[in-house]
Structure formats: structure tokens, C-alpha cells
Write a protein that holds these residues in place. Sequence first.
Motif, short mmCIF file in Angstrom:
data_model
loop_
_atom_site.label_atom_id
_atom_site.label_comp_id
_atom_site.label_asym_id
_atom_site.label_seq_id
_atom_site.Cartn_x
_atom_site.Cartn_y
_atom_site.Cartn_z
N LYS A 70 19.27 -4.72 -16.71
CA LYS A 70 18.62 -3.40 -16.69
C LYS A 70 18.37 -2.94 -15.26
O LYS A 70 18.59 -1.77 -14.93
N HIS A 71 17.97 -3.87 -14.39
CA HIS A 71 17.74 -3.52 -13.00
C HIS A 71 19.04 -3.10 -12.31
O HIS A 71 19.06 -2.14 -11.54
N GLU B 162 13.64 -6.64 -4.46
CA GLU B 162 12.87 -5.44 -4.82
C GLU B 162 11.54 -5.78 -5.51
O GLU B 162 10.67 -4.93 -5.61
N HIS B 163 11.41 -7.00 -5.97
CA HIS B 163 10.16 -7.41 -6.64
C HIS B 163 9.37 -8.38 -5.78
O HIS B 163 8.47 -9.06 -6.28
N THR C 58 16.56 -8.39 -18.08
CA THR C 58 15.82 -7.81 -16.95
C THR C 58 16.77 -7.57 -15.77
O THR C 58 16.73 -6.51 -15.13
N TRP D 115 17.30 -7.93 -7.42
CA TRP D 115 16.08 -7.83 -8.23
C TRP D 115 14.93 -8.54 -7.50
O TRP D 115 13.83 -8.00 -7.39
#
Length: 150
Positions: A104-105, A145-146, A101, A142
Motif C-alpha cells: 500500500k505504501h 518514511e516511518h 502495508t 517505508w
Amino acid sequence: MTLDLGTQTGWALLSRDGSIASGSESFKPGRFEGGGMRYLRFKRWLTEVKQCAGGIDTVFMEEVRRHAGVDAAHAYGGFLATLTAWCEHHNIPYQGVPVGTIKKHATGKGNASKDEMIASVQFRGYAPVDDNEADALALLHWALEHGGAR
């Protein structure tokens, strides 16, 4: 705070003023140390970071599902157990984020290489000393941004 757990632990910390500090900390066992000393040094380091930062609101760590060898798996398990117990003791919420994860981010590829991870954070303006710090910085972005890091 974000962590890439291991004998060489990468870390990144978003301070209350919005600045980001990061680095890579060695917890290599000393020649004359018992097997648990690295975890005690890790726990002491976490407490020092917390005190210097004026507190830690949340911890995110890389969630590793597969290791290259038994020793790495055992070390990761020890660091993870120490971290989660420390977080529980200090009432700090924590969350694991799968390695794929994060990759990929950061790069668009769930199987990005160490060099690609370093390049992705260099593109954001950082100069990580190693792939561990790069991974912690990528995880921090990450989390930002989440909605998890504040």
C-alpha cells in the motif's frame, strides 16, 4: 537493512553515507547439502554484509502471514528464525512489516502485483533484478518514511 526473506532473498541497505545498495541473494539448497545448510549460508551472508557495511543498526523484514505452499512456509520460518536469532546475538533491533502495508505504501494498493511493485521502485529510479529486490527497496522506503531506518 531490509529483507524480503525466502530462498531468493531480496535485500536493501542504507549506508552511513546515505547511499542505498540492494540486490537479490539465492539460498537455494545445494544438491548434496543437508536441509540446514541454506540457513547456515544465510547466517554467514548476514555477517558478511554487516562487516562490509561497518555495522547494521536495524533490520526490517517482510512479515508474511500466508504462503502459497507448505514448502514456502517452512523455508520462510527457517529464514525468520535464523534472522531473529542472528539479530538477538548481535543486539540488532528487528521489526516485521506486513506485506500489505509495504504494498500500500509503494503503490497505493495493499494487494499490488509483483509487476506493480517492480514498477513502483523503478519509478523511484532503481533497476531491481527481481520482485524480491523490489520488495526490499519498497520496505526500505517505508522504513525511511516511518522513522525506523537510519
